[in-house]
Design an enzyme around this catalytic site. Structure first.
Site, PDB file in Angstrom:
ATOM      1  N   CYS A 136       0.837  -1.197   0.000  1.00 28.28           N
ATOM      2  CA  CYS A 136       0.000   0.000   0.000  1.00 28.28           C
ATOM      3  C   CYS A 136       0.878   1.255   0.000  1.00 28.28           C
ATOM      4  O   CYS A 136       1.657   1.470   0.919  1.00 28.28           O
ATOM      5  CB  CYS A 136      -0.889  -0.041   1.233  1.00 28.28           C
ATOM      6  SG  CYS A 136      -2.210   1.150   1.161  1.00 28.28           S
ATOM      7  N   CYS A 168       4.236   7.099 -39.826  1.00 27.89           N
ATOM      8  CA  CYS A 168       5.529   6.682 -40.374  1.00 27.89           C
ATOM      9  C   CYS A 168       6.285   7.891 -40.937  1.00 27.89           C
ATOM     10  O   CYS A 168       7.480   8.053 -40.711  1.00 27.89           O
ATOM     11  CB  CYS A 168       5.326   5.621 -41.449  1.00 27.89           C
ATOM     12  SG  CYS A 168       6.845   4.795 -41.944  1.00 27.89           S
ATOM     13  N   CYS A 175      -3.044   1.679 -36.658  1.00 26.63           N
ATOM     14  CA  CYS A 175      -4.147   1.393 -37.599  1.00 26.63           C
ATOM     15  C   CYS A 175      -5.424   1.094 -36.827  1.00 26.63           C
ATOM     16  O   CYS A 175      -5.425   0.266 -35.923  1.00 26.63           O
ATOM     17  CB  CYS A 175      -3.786   0.196 -38.483  1.00 26.63           C
ATOM     18  SG  CYS A 175      -5.115  -0.273 -39.618  1.00 26.63           S
ATOM     19  N   CYS A 216      11.081   0.219 -45.047  1.00 30.09           N
ATOM     20  CA  CYS A 216      10.417  -0.338 -43.859  1.00 30.09           C
ATOM     21  C   CYS A 216      11.410  -1.119 -43.004  1.00 30.09           C
ATOM     22  O   CYS A 216      12.074  -2.034 -43.482  1.00 30.09           O
ATOM     23  CB  CYS A 216       9.266  -1.251 -44.277  1.00 30.09           C
ATOM     24  SG  CYS A 216       8.422  -2.033 -42.882  1.00 30.09           S
ATOM     25  N   CYS A 240       2.915   1.248 -37.490  1.00 28.07           N
ATOM     26  CA  CYS A 240       1.720   1.338 -38.338  1.00 28.07           C
ATOM     27  C   CYS A 240       0.675   0.324 -37.906  1.00 28.07           C
ATOM     28  O   CYS A 240      -0.523   0.617 -37.910  1.00 28.07           O
ATOM     29  CB  CYS A 240       2.093   1.138 -39.808  1.00 28.07           C
ATOM     30  SG  CYS A 240       3.007  -0.367 -40.161  1.00 28.07           S
TER      31      CYS A 240
END
Lengths: 457, 437
Positions: free
Chosen positions: B138, B356, B391, B381, B387
């Protein structure tokens, strides 16, 4: 007032047309003519705003005639910045509030929304735009723009509809002195007199005019009509530049027998009366209505007469439903409001008794080798009122023959410049436009920039 | 249907879904409702010495929301139970008697004095509870009094107290760990050294949920002031998963039973914790957000998934992902993947492109032959996966590994079939000749 209106009879008789006021219980009018799309509440707006993907080079923005940065304004709603959101909208479209209400978004921004493409449910861009602009106008009242340092140049803007208002506001931003003329008693043009009342409740058109004029530097003069008490040549002499946003002042005729009888009406006139009526129950409306046409005006008059208590409303259109200028959404609105749409029907004659229309004879049509022909087969519909909604035309005589016209409209170039070096034009009166509020706003904006460039040269 | 029964350090429960020590387990009324809803066990809200603590009388919670006010992170400044010890003990005894098939573990927090622990352990033992969990986690309030995370942040204290508990009690002992440390393996090792039967983690993370910009005060705000609280909920799951995995694969603590805690909201979350070595999971925020009914789909969903995978009992997949947790230096540098965009699924939002283009490797087009089209440029790439992550359409962009022997258009070099990692890489000044794993 409405032309060709027969004597009003409160009791139905077999002989005369059934046209009456107060067809509905008193409280039904307010309900029937309430906001078609009520303002989103803040949580609804946030949820809807969160659906936006903030697309790169967003298709919606490209589809907007005024190029509003839609992903940006929606993001600003989602971040809790509705004021900034409204500024983003007004920067491109000072009539963003009205466009949010009347744009056929389903054929513009929302049609190309990637969510429409992906799932058939676009982000409700129009309703979000209204959320932001209503927030701004409610909180701030005045235009977010300040008038530019006075240039001393004077511009006459003729017509205080969407094109003229847009042009006048942008000219004021640039510091020019604008005199804004309008033929009617009130400014706003079709926003005030033309669009269906359930799309602009609570005097929105008038409030938007006040909002736009609050920038200062724009003097409004109403009751001034070009061709009557206003002369284009005099305007050119008295001002450094002239913008014409005069709309289309005349209505196309059907060219059939009986058109002169009472009960044969122009849709735009009736809608203007409806928009200005203090008490809708005093507006006489027929029991059986036939509307000739296939555009937005046809739907507007059909739906509104239905809402006024007409029992049987039919839109007769001479081609197939897919060819109607009214959008799918508007057609759907008509049909869900109980309006019947009859297609492949053209008007042949209005039948009258005692000088008043009692029915309309329609002829079935078909397309043959690309052109429309009547089949000879006719249908007669009983009608107490027949509304013409087959388009409007420019009153060419008003312009005194000074301007190049084509297909009955003023010819303008990409800068909305007419054949006269000091005259620009935009809105419904120019050739090649889309006859949409938003397109008129863009015309006014482009013309104002061009005028400013010319006056600054 | 797969058998979800669990035996965790000798404590049996009909399923691995326990409610964590927290407000939902503070009293008989709630715990009975939880058992009726189907929860396999509870860890009773932490008991302390009398007189009981007091709580603030203003807001105890603050939250972070996602879309449509979905609660994704919850922060609290509530302390341990504020009810008298005797009341809790009486109710624990009654509940255990009424629900003998459910796990009932009691969370404890008393000062770091041996006698305090001896006293409370005796009282808990009398209730017939199945075990104890030591609350060394805690992070607010109690830590200022030398308890909770103040203990959990000092491995020596953990070991000392754990040893007392094991010495003075026959009950199984779970040590609950705080994430508010630099290396979670150290406190886990200390618990292990002290004789703990298991660890549970994570407790909540020190946090300020937000700032009220009108009051200029952290939220939740109590009369104009705010104190840091403990953060939990779906947002903390990745942190918890890593800490569970670190303990599961540490040579010292490997095999030490773990009860996984931290943002478990669905059966899938639970399965992930279990795959990383957790024998049971503990849930709090999901129940506090939606009520106890959420356990029903946890049970159904886990069972259905196990059936689909052919697991008949939970131990068949517990820890199954641990061997695949490794260090960066052992990742195969000869593995080459390229993003691929499924043009049929693509909705053309362009987010992959701008992410990108602006922030990564300029490897996604926005226009092809004058039309709006998003395609991966294999020459650029690096297979970073950004990406894929941005997406909005699931499975639209995937990372496709390149076959050995093919030419990587970016480097113009063939894809090697052999595994090779940083330990042998020529750029590594510390490189060795043979790759180690």
């Amino acid at each position: 007032m409405i032309a060709n209106l027969p004597e009003i009879s409160m009791t139905q008789t077999t002989a005369g047309p059934d046209i009456a006021t107060g067809r509905l219980p008193d409280d039904a009018y307010a309900e029937n003519f309430s906001d078609l799309h009520p303002l989103l509440d803040p949580h609804e707006a946030l949820v809807e705003a969160d659906r936006c993907y903030f697309c790169y080079d967003a298709p919606c923005m490209q589809a907007c005639p005024t190029s509003i940065d839609i992903p940006q304004f929606i993001r600003q709603i989602s971040t809790g910045n509705p004021t900034g959101s409204a500024k983003t909208i007004f920067e491109q479209n000072i009539l963003g509030g009205m466009c949010a209400r009347v744009c056929p978004t389903e054929t513009l921004c929302e049609e190309v929304c990637v969510r429409e493409v992906a799932e058939g449910k676009p982000v409700k861009i129009g309703e979000l735009q209204r959320y932001a602009t209503d927030h701004y106008m409610g909180e701030h009242g005045a235009s977010p723009f300040t008038r530019g340092a006075p240039t001393g140049k004077k511009v006459a803007v003729v017509g205080a509809g969407p094109a003229g208002l847009s042009c006048a506001h942008r000219l004021a931003v640039h510091g020019h002195d604008v005199t804004l003329f309008d033929a009617r008693e009130k400014a706003g043009g079709l926003n005030e007199y033309g669009i269906a009342s359930y799309k602009s409740v609570d005097e929105f058109a008038a409030r938007e005019v006040d909002f736009i004029l609050s920038i200062g530097g724009i003097e409004l003069k109403t009751g001034m009509r070009v061709g009557a008490n206003l002369d284009l040549a005099e305007l050119r002499a008295g001002f450094d530049a002239v913008f014409l946003g005069i709309g289309l002042g005349s209505v196309n005729a059907l060219g059939i027998d009986g058109e002169d009888k009472s009960g044969s009406l122009d849709a735009v006139d009736y809608i203007a009366d409806l928009r200005q009526a203090d008490d809708l129950s005093t507006l006489p409306v027929g029991r059986r209505i036939v509307v000739i046409g296939g555009g937005m005006t046809a739907v507007d008059i059909a739906v509104q007469t239905k809402l006024l208590g007409a029992e049987d409303v039919t839109i007769a259109y001479r081609r197939g439903q897919d060819r109607m200028n009214a959008s799918d959404y508007e057609q759907h609105l008509a049909q869900t409001s109980g309006v019947r749409i009859m297609t492949w029907m053209q008007p042949k004659a209005l039948v009258a008794q005692n000088g008043a229309v009692t029915s309309i004879e329609l002829e079935r049509t078909r397309e043959q080798n690309g052109s429309l022909t009547g089949t000879g087969e006719t249908v007669t519909l009983p009608a107490d009122m027949v509304f013409k909604a087959v388009g409007q035309t420019l009153v060419q005589a008003d312009l005194g023959g000074a301007l190049s016209l084509e297909k009955g409209r003023i010819v303008v170039d990409a800068d909305r410049k007419t054949s006269l070096a000091d005259v620009w034009a935009g809105g419904d009166c120019v050739l090649g436009g889309e006859d949409l509020t938003v397109a008129a706003v863009e015309d006014g904006k482009i013309a104002a920039e061009s005028i400013n460039a010319a006056l600054s040269a | 249907m797969a058998d979800l029964r669990t035996e965790f350090i000798g404590i049996k429960s009909p399923n691995p879904f326990w409610l964590a020590s927290a407000p939902p387990t503070d009293k008989e009324y709630n715990v009975v409702r939880a058992f009726k809803a189907g929860w396999g066990g509870v860890v009773w809200k932490t008991l302390g010495e009398d007189p009981p603590v007091v709580n603030v009388n203003g807001p105890r919670y603050g939250a972070i929301h996602g879309k449509d006010r979905q609660l994704i992170g919850l922060n609290n400044i509530e302390l341990i139970t504020d009810r008298p010890l005797e009341v809790n003990l009486r109710e624990i005894k009654q509940v255990k008697r009424d629900w003998p098939d459910r796990a009932l573990v009691v969370s404890l927090m008393v000062p770091c004095e041996e006698q305090s622990w001896i006293d409370i352990l005796r009282k808990v033992e009398d209730t017939g509870a199945d075990g104890v969990e030591l609350n060394f986690g805690c992070p607010h309030g109690m830590s200022e009094r030398g308890m909770g995370s103040a203990v959990g942040q000092v491995p020596e204290y953990i070991e000392m107290v754990t040893r007392w508990v094991k010495q003075h009690s026959r009950m199984p002992c779970i040590v609950k760990l705080t994430p508010n440390i630099t290396d979670v393996r150290k406190p886990a090792q200390a618990a292990h050294a002290g004789g703990a039967d298991a660890v549970s983690l994570i407790n909540t993370i020190n946090s300020i949920t937000g700032v009220d910009l009108d009051m200029m005060s952290p939220s939740p705000t109590v009369d104009g002031k705010g104190a840091h609280g403990g953060y939990c909920g779906p947002a903390v799951k990745p942190i918890a998963l890593n800490m569970v995995a670190e303990i599961a694969r540490d040579p010292v603590t490997r095999g030490l039973p773990i009860s996984g805690i931290g943002g478990v909201t669905t059966w899938r979350d639970a399965a992930e914790f279990m795959a990383l070595g957790a024998g049971t999971v503990q849930v709090c925020t999901a129940a506090m957000t939606y009520g106890f009914k959420v356990v029903q789909d946890m049970i159904d969903g886990l069972g259905d998934w196990m059936d689909e995978k052919g697991h008949t009992s939970v131990d068949q997949f517990t820890g199954a992902a641990v061997p695949n947790v490794t260090d960066w230096q052992y990742l195969n540098l000869n593995y080459i993947a390229k993003a691929k965009i499924d043009q049929d699924l693509c909705i053309k939002c362009g987010r992959c492109h701008i992410a990108c283009e602006d922030t990564s490797h300029q490897a996604i087009t926005s226009m092809v032959d004058g039309a709006r089209k998003f395609e991966v440029i294999d020459e650029e790439c690096v297979g970073c996966n950004l990406c894929v992550n941005v997406c909005p359409v699931e499975n639209c962009i995937t990372l496709e590994p390149m076959a050995a022997g093919s030419i990587d258009p970016r480097t113009k070099r063939p894809v090697e079939k052999d595994y090779a990692n940083w330990t042998t890489h020529p750029n590594n000044p510390m490189a060795v000749k043979e790759a180690a794993e």
